[in-house]
Design a protein around this motif. Sequence first.
Motif, short mmCIF file in Angstrom:
data_model
loop_
_atom_site.label_atom_id
_atom_site.label_comp_id
_atom_site.label_asym_id
_atom_site.label_seq_id
_atom_site.Cartn_x
_atom_site.Cartn_y
_atom_site.Cartn_z
N PRO A 65 0.59 -26.16 11.37
CA PRO A 65 0.97 -26.63 10.03
C PRO A 65 2.29 -27.38 10.11
CG PRO A 65 1.33 -24.27 10.22
CD PRO A 65 0.62 -24.71 11.47
N PRO A 66 2.46 -28.34 9.24
CA PRO A 66 3.71 -29.11 9.29
C PRO A 66 4.90 -28.20 9.00
CG PRO A 66 2.52 -29.57 7.26
CD PRO A 66 1.62 -28.73 8.12
N PRO A 67 6.03 -28.48 9.62
CA PRO A 67 7.21 -27.63 9.39
C PRO A 67 7.64 -27.75 7.93
CG PRO A 67 7.82 -29.61 10.58
CD PRO A 67 6.33 -29.60 10.50
N PRO A 68 8.27 -26.71 7.41
CA PRO A 68 8.72 -26.78 6.01
C PRO A 68 9.78 -27.86 5.88
CG PRO A 68 9.59 -24.82 7.10
CD PRO A 68 8.61 -25.45 8.05
N PRO A 69 9.84 -28.50 4.71
CA PRO A 69 10.83 -29.56 4.54
C PRO A 69 12.24 -29.02 4.68
CG PRO A 69 9.81 -28.99 2.44
CD PRO A 69 9.08 -28.24 3.50
N ARG A 70 13.09 -29.85 5.24
CA ARG A 70 14.49 -29.46 5.41
C ARG A 70 15.17 -29.41 4.05
NH1 ARG A 70 17.00 -30.39 10.66
NH2 ARG A 70 18.85 -30.44 9.39
N PRO A 71 16.06 -28.46 3.87
CA PRO A 71 16.75 -28.39 2.58
C PRO A 71 17.69 -29.58 2.40
CG PRO A 71 17.67 -26.80 4.11
CD PRO A 71 16.47 -27.40 4.78
#
Length: 170
Positions: A65-71
Amino acid sequence: MAKAEAAPEEGAPKKGGRKKLILLALPLVLGGVGAGLWFSGILPKLLGMGHHEEAHAAAPAEPAPPPPPRPVFVQMPDITANLNAGGRRAVYIRLKSQLEVVGEPDAQAVQAAMPRLVDLFTTYLREMRPEEMRGSAGTHRLREELMARAAIAAHPARVTDVLFQEILVQ
């Protein structure tokens, strides 16, 4: 005489007692050894059941799965407000903070809602008493309250944290 006849029967060794013990213990021992071999992985390999693991290893892996978006961090303007001192000498607070949001679209929504955020933050700070700001518990309560107000003002953007850069009470 009845007592004399009963005594030899009680003292006589039981016939077949050891055989019963062996017959009961043998399946338990064999079951334990079998379970140990099965869970260690030796028995499935001996029985030819180990090919399933090799088939799974050869199959192409599903895409990760794609990595979570960076804050993204949005700088709040400095806020200076007077605290509710209750008739005593005026007490002021100066707050420098940043908002942490999930991604760039949320950062743009927070920037668009910045006047509302500043108003909500300032209004809340004016109602706080100086005693409520003492200690880490006071800072934690302030963070929670400001996060709740930021979530309301910037909805549907998701504000995940309020980060304090400076809190000055004088």
